[in-house]
Enzyme design. Structure first.
Site, PDB file in Angstrom:
ATOM      1  CB  VAL B  77      -0.889  -0.007   1.275  1.00  9.66           C
ATOM      2  CG1 VAL B  77      -1.709   1.265   1.365  1.00  9.66           C
ATOM      3  CG2 VAL B  77      -1.781  -1.233   1.307  1.00  9.66           C
ATOM      4  CB  CYS B  78       1.075   4.222  -2.170  1.00 12.37           C
ATOM      5  SG  CYS B  78       1.823   5.862  -2.128  1.00 12.37           S
TER       6      CYS B  78
END
Lengths: 125, 130
Positions: B77-78
């Site tokens: 997940v960024c």
């Protein structure tokens, strides 16, 4: 410099949306800036409403958002110099190259398609 | 072949995450490899363990977690996109003084460099979104 193991690929970031209606344009720019650290062959394409991302004189006070358009001028400092803009997209919106805040190469849709076909990685925003 | 997958839309609101999941399953069924799944934009919302979908519906988050556990897939997940949208793991919650975290099993939070790296290392990077 991030380690890409000596691999250099052709990355194209395709920008299709107006700058403030959604977050795609801003977050696309964040990926572009990170990609500069990997020493890849990076180009940016602007088409459809994405051409509005590059227009001069953006003012965001009324919508209370950050005007991130000056960042496009900084791309040169990251050695990101290949910016392609679709001619038809400009024309359809009554815009010309003079309305844009950075130097770009204006190309036809057909030429844009050829450029995309040359890429190893196309990220579309 | 080695695939990278990018998911740019949130669960339930948009079909992108469903399609990406089904694509990932098909990739594995054909004997290919998944280098990484990277979640960006509202796609980071695929990584919260606090979703409570109706019982007669698919559980999109759990589905990703189970796929990761079964096949050892890297779900990233960024961090910048996650911070904006309230997706935190334990250390991020601590760093930013928040009283809880919500990252789902099998997901990890990391930087955008992980996406670029997936583009470099994978044979194909497939983007799911609008």
């Amino acid at each position: 410099m991030a380690d890409a193991g000596g691999v250099v690929k052709k990355f194209m970031f395709v920008n299709r949306k107006s700058p403030y209606g959604t977050i795609y344009a801003l977050e696309s720019l964040e990926v572009v800036l990170i990609s500069a650290a990997f020493d890849q062959d990076v180009s940016l394409a602007f088409l459809d409403d994405g051409v509005y991302e590059l227009t001069k004189g953006q003012s965001t006070k009324g919508v209370e958002m950050k005007n991130f358009s000056p960042t496009y001028r900084a791309l040169e400092g990251y050695d990101i110099e290949k910016l392609y803009v679709a001619q038809e997209s400009l024309e359809e919106r009554g815009l010309s190259e003079d309305d844009l805040l950075v130097d770009v190469q204006v190309v036809s849709r057909a030429e844009m398609a050829d450029l995309m076909a040359e890429q190893d990685v196309v990220l579309s925003f | 072949m080695k695939f990278g997958i990018m998911v740019n839309e949130g669960p339930y609101q948009h079909q992108a995450s469903d399609t990406a999941y089904l694509f990932a399953k098909a990739v594995l069924a054909k004997g290919h490899e998944i280098y990484r799944v990277f979640f960006y934009h509202d796609g980071v919302n695929n990584g919260t363990r606090l979703t409570v979908p109706p019982q007669d519906d698919r559980n999109i988050v759990n589905r990703w977690s189970e796929l990761a556990a079964k096949h050892g897939i890297d779900l990233v997940v960024c961090v910048a996109a996650a911070q904006r949208r309230g997706i935190l793991d334990e250390s991020e919650a601590k760093r930013h003084g928040r009283d809880a975290n919500n990252i789902a099993a099998g997901f990890r939070i990391s930087g955008l460099g992980q996406l670029v790296e997936a583009g470099i290392q994978a044979d194909r990077l497939v983007v799911f979104g609008d």
